[in-house]
Enzyme design. Structure first.
Site, short mmCIF file in Angstrom:
data_model
loop_
_atom_site.label_atom_id
_atom_site.label_comp_id
_atom_site.label_asym_id
_atom_site.label_seq_id
_atom_site.Cartn_x
_atom_site.Cartn_y
_atom_site.Cartn_z
N GLY A 192 -22.26 -87.38 20.56
CA GLY A 192 -23.09 -87.12 19.40
C GLY A 192 -23.99 -88.30 19.10
O GLY A 192 -24.45 -89.00 20.01
N SER A 193 -24.20 -88.55 17.82
CA SER A 193 -25.17 -89.58 17.43
C SER A 193 -24.75 -90.99 17.82
O SER A 193 -25.58 -91.91 17.81
CB SER A 193 -25.40 -89.52 15.93
OG SER A 193 -25.86 -88.24 15.58
N THR A 194 -23.47 -91.18 18.16
CA THR A 194 -23.08 -92.53 18.57
C THR A 194 -23.77 -92.91 19.88
O THR A 194 -23.76 -94.07 20.28
CB THR A 194 -21.55 -92.65 18.78
OG1 THR A 194 -21.15 -91.69 19.75
CG2 THR A 194 -20.79 -92.39 17.49
#
Lengths: 379, 648
Positions: free
Chosen positions: B326-328
């Site tokens: 995801g956004s990581t």
């Protein structure tokens, strides 16, 4: 008399060769090998692995080799004798240079799929070359010194190479087999008397050499002789094997303890229970009855070889057959003497029974030659 | 050759004669052998039998003591404790069934145990001891000792068994041992004889299995004299074996315990890595299980409970679980873009809430859009459109290369079971595996860590540590073997422009320290320990058209297994990174609400080396945190559990 003087027309050809094979001998070999599978199964604790199964595969291969060798006429083998002998000498030199070290000695060439032990091969090629030599040599020259010296050299060269590995057991077997063949060929008694006298002298010298700079045997070999002479001197060290082997064998009794019930062999006290000491397990588990049965099978193999040899009418067939059977005899006689405490532990396997690939294959090939002599004998 | 045919000539006669002489000698020798055999096996059989029975010299293996495992401060993680077992020798028992029946009246024996012992007895030699019951209590042993006369062939034996005093906390790291099985033996090339000892324990899973050779050591042997009943009369000589090596892990047992407790109740994983050495300080996966159950032989019911739990307690989610990051993952996309020079830190992208790629619209998580965003804003507020845009400019192959540089999509060499490699896809990969061309939409998905992208919590922690230090930090689990320090995982400086890294770090700082950052609520206010991080919320489902039409469904309203994964990666202190922490909460919802608070708590625990002072937390949270600390303390201590199986 050479095979050339006989008409070869009467020898069987094609598939008929199978009918003229020495089938009783083949069956005897199969039964002895089967006894071996059974014992290997037992020493592995009731498992086909790691010994029985590969052994069966190799025996299958050995049978195939025997059949192939048997189908090729004996005169071909005669003409190959010198070449085979030189080839095995070459391998002995090769193993000296590149061999794998196992059990403190340099004995194998690793071929990848199997380990070739050239000293095993030499036992047969030596017999072949001596038989061919005496077939070629006019019989009246047999006992002339110069004509005696040549076969002596033929024997001593491989013996020296094997001794250097060091493999005392095989060296002794080579000497004995070579000497036996010369005896069969009709070399005069006096030579043998002289050699025996010299041998006694040599043994004395070996013992005298102990502890000096020119010591002729390795320390472990001396220790083995010591413990053979007096096993109680070192019951936990080198004498341990002999003592334990005798206890196991003796405790088998008349009927044995039953298949897979041998207490002594089961306790892992024998380091080479699947090779050199396999007869101990057999005698413990099947007793006197089992031991004498195997001995009888061996004896019958000798008888069939003797009959084949005497019914052959050419010298090469006779000599090579007798030489091979002599080799076979030496094998099991030395091994059994060893496990019964009659000879020092020299590391000679029990033929067709002990686990080991190259010994078995070579023996089967040798019996192939015996079969070939039998099939192609003049009628 | 024209030699005169001699027929039955002189030479032939001589050959026959000599063959018969030699043959005669051979048969005489065979006869001698037979006579010797008869002498030994018939005449002297009794004497030898006596020698065999009464003076049985045999070689017994001395099983090596398995190496112990400690944490970085010397706390015991795996040790060997004495355990009593009852063995029976068939030969001495006489009527085995009767003896076992008598024994069963004295101490509790299960049908299963009795059956197993009987099968084993049928297979082995009559004089070999067979284990009847394992892990027997001291009381039962004394009962047997008192009734020894009535129980021929039954003897208590003492042995060592593996014990894990940390229970659930290290189950996934260290794994467990168990008795050697036939399957284990069949997998080995050349099994050592010591493995044939009945119920010898070997590592089955985890570190115990991976470092089996090291932990096992080498067996010794002793030569003993035993009497007819198999009792050892005296020891003749012995060769000492070599005990297994003691391992010291890099893990801090206290931190590990805290992390496990903090994650309890969730299906989650957390990894703490020391940025300076690569030491794994904590590596937790919840729920967990008690490895001691497996050492004894777990009951069918217990095992089923573990395998049927939807939270999968047996899976080690830290290394074998892979999740869309995801956004990581956005830091990697940003770095790839910065390194390629397709965007500068100050350059802005306009976010109207979506980006049209071909005919498809790729949405930002924020429907209304973020307006003009630069690098820092994009990371701080986790704008998706910014990353779609720059990723399309830089291309997937460079992003994939950057991911690998930071430890994603590569298998880290850790002595744990089933370490996953994750996936950092590129064009070549898709062609090879799926036989399809890489699509531009795939790049858009990959840029925000969705689509094919997969990473394990361990990889995310390594990524954070590498961003924090700019070095290729490699994880290290074993700190020393037998006191010998293992090479540090500090790593070489990465081939990345330090200024670009600094930009990304700054943006990560604002994620958790800027009022508008997604992890602002999980900030650390202690000045020397400021934390930088990145939230992630990864979809496990595709949003259907119908759902979109109906408006966004709240995550909490979905069934558990369809909720989003919550992720958070972080490092602290910002100025001088000491630890990197990655947290993944399976189906936990949003990264900022479910993962970031956990990561912050774990980070503080690591930084303070124990319970942190409340002053480190934002004022508004302190009351709640105090409650939480109290609750966790209560959960954690005391750890007194029954150390012996209650056989009653």
């Amino acid at each position: 008399m050479s095979y050339l003087e006989h008409t070869v027309k009467s020898t069987p050809t094609g598939y008929r060769k199978f009918l003229y094979m020495n089938w009783p001998l083949t069956l005897l070999l199969i039964s002895v090998a089967s006894a071996g599978f059974l014992m290997l199964y037992s020493v592995a604790g009731g498992s086909w692995r790691p010994w029985a199964e590969p052994q069966m595969e190799r025996f299958g291969l050995g049978l195939a080799v025997m059949f192939i060798v048997a189908l090729i006429p004996i005169w071909f083998w005669r003409s190959m004798s010198l070449l085979a002998y030189l080839g095995s000498l070459g391998l002995l030199v090769l193993v000296e240079l590149f061999g794998t070290v196992g059990m403190g000695a340099q004995r194998w060439i690793d071929l990848g799929f199997m380990r070739l032990q050239p000293s095993e091969l030499t036992k047969v090629t030596l017999v072949m070359v001596l038989a061919a030599y005496y077939d070629w040599l006019p019989s009246e020259k047999t006992s002339r010194p110069l004509w005696v010296l040549l076969p002596v050299l033929l024997i001593l060269i491989p013996t020296a190479l094997v001794l250097k590995q060091p493999d005392l057991g095989t060296a002794i077997l080579l000497l004995a087999a070579g000497g036996g063949l010369m005896f069969l060929a009709g070399v005069h008694w006096a030579y043998f008397a002289a050699v025996i006298a010299a041998g006694v002298g040599l043994v004395t010298a070996v013992f005298k050499s102990r502890g000096t700079d020119w010591q002729l045997l390795k320390d472990y070999q001396f220790r083995r002789i010591d413990t053979f002479l007096d096993p109680s001197s070192d019951p936990l060290g080198a004498g341990y094997h002999i003592t334990q082997s005798k206890i196991a064998l003796g405790s088998g009794g008349w009927n044995g303890r039953g298949f897979m019930q041998g207490t002594q062999s089961r306790l892992n006290f024998l380091p080479e229970k699947h090779t050199d000491f396999i007869f101990t397990t057999l005698a413990e588990e099947f007793g006197f009855v089992g031991g004498i049965t195997l001995l009888t099978l061996y004896g019958l193999i000798l008888v069939f070889c003797l009959v084949t040899a005497l019914s052959a009418k050419d010298r090469y067939s006779s000599l090579v057959t007798l030489g091979i059977s002599l080799n076979f005899f030496l094998f099991f006689a030395v091994n059994m003497s060893m496990v019964m405490g009659l000879a020092p532990v020299v590391g000679v396997p029990l033929p067709m029974v002990s686990y080991g690939g190259s010994a078995m294959l070579v023996l089967m090939a040798a019996f192939g030659i015996v079969q070939s002599a039998h099939i192609h004998r003049p009628r | 050759m024209k030699r005169p045919a001699k027929g039955k000539g002189l030479a032939y006669k001589r050959l026959t004669r000599r063959a018969l002489i030699l043959g005669g000698m051979q048969f005489a020798f065979v006869g001698g052998l037979a006579a010797r055999m008869r002498y030994m096996q018939v005449d002297q059989a009794d004497q030898y039998r006596l020698l065999a029975e009464e003076n049985r010299i045999n070689i017994r293996l001395i099983p090596p003591t398995r190496g112990r495992i400690y944490d970085r401060n010397g706390q015991v993680i795996a040790q060997n404790t004495p355990s009593y077992r009852i063995v029976i020798v068939r030969e001495d028992a006489g009527d085995v069934d009767k003896v076992i029946a008598k024994l069963a009246r004295l101490i509790p024996l299960t049908e299963e145990e009795i059956e197993r012992a009987k099968t084993e007895m049928r297979r082995s030699a009559p004089f070999l001891p067979v284990t009847l019951a394992d892990q027997v209590t001291w009381e039962d042993i004394s009962k047997i000792a008192i009734n020894a006369r009535a129980l021929p062939g039954v003897t208590p034996e003492v042995g060592l068994t593996r014990q894990y005093p940390q229970y659930e906390d290290f189950a996934h790291v260290v794994g467990y041992v168990g008795p050697v099985s036939d399957y284990d033996l069949s997998q080995m090339e050349d099994p050592e004889p010591v493995l044939m000892i009945p119920r010898f324990q070997i590592g089955k899973v985890g570190l115990e299995a991976k470092k089996e050779k090291l932990l096992r050591g080498k067996a010794g042997a002793k030569r003993v004299e035993v009497n007819a009943t198999g009792r050892v009369m005296r020891e003749l000589d012995r060769t000492e074996g070599q005990p297994g090596a003691d391992l010291q892990l890099s893990v801090d047992a206290n931190l590990q315990e805290y992390t496990q407790a903090r994650l309890a109740g969730e299906s989650a994983a957390a990894v703490v890595i020391d940025c300076e050495t690569g030491d794994i300080r904590a590596i937790s996966s919840t729920p967990s299980f008690d490895p001691n159950l497996f050492v004894r032989g777990i009951s069918v019911a217990d095992y089923q409970a573990l395998t049927q739990d939807k939270y999968r307690p047996l899976a080690n989610k830290t290394v074998q679980g892979t999740y869309p990051p995801g956004s990581t993952f956005k830091m990697i996309t940003a770095l790839a873009a910065l390194e390629a020079g397709v965007v500068g830190p100050g350059n802005t992208v306009y976010c109207p809430g979506y980006l049209k790629v071909g005919s498809r619209r790729f949405h930002c998580w924020k429907r209304g859009g973020h307006g003009m965003v630069d690098l820092e804003t994009s990371l701080k507020r986790s704008c998706d459109v910014y990353y779609y845009d720059v990723a399309l400019r830089v291309g997937i192959d460079k992003i994939s290369d950057m991911a690998r540089k930071f430890g994603l999509g590569v298998k880290h060499d850790l002595p744990m079971s089933a370490v996953a490699a994750g996936l950092a896809p590129n064009q070549e990969w898709k062609r090879r595996v799926h036989g399809q061309e890489w699509l531009i939409g795939d790049t858009a998905n990959a840029s925000i860590g969705q689509g094919f992208m997969l990473a394990s919590p361990l990889q995310l922690a390594v990524m954070s540590a590498r961003i924090a230090t700019g070095r290729s930090v490699t994880p290290r689990l074993i700190r020393s073997i037998n006191g010998v320090e293992q090479p540090s995982g500090a790593g070489e400086p990465l081939d990345v422009n330090p200024r670009n890294l600094e930009q990304v770090r700054k943006a990560m700082f604002s994620v958790s320290n800027d009022r508008r950052g997604t992890a602002y609520r999980s900030r650390i206010i202690a000045d020397e320990y400021r934390m930088a991080g990145k939230t992630g919320t990864s979809q496990v489902r595709n949003i259907t058209k119908a759902e979109r039409a109906a408006g966004v469904i709240r995550n909490e309203d979905l069934p558990w297994e369809r909720r989003d994964h919550a992720l958070f990666v972080s490092f602290a202190p910002y100025d001088n990174p000491k630890f990197a922490v990655a947290v993944v909460v399976e189906h936990g919802g949003g990264g900022s609400t479910a993962a970031a608070p956990v990561a912050r708590d774990v980070m503080l625990q690591a930084l303070y080396g124990g319970t942190p002072p409340l002053e480190a937390y934002p004022v508004a949270d302190r009351e709640r945190i105090r409650e939480q600390q109290k609750r966790l303390e209560g959960d954690r201590r005391p750890k007194a559990r029954p150390s012996e199986k209650d056989r009653a």
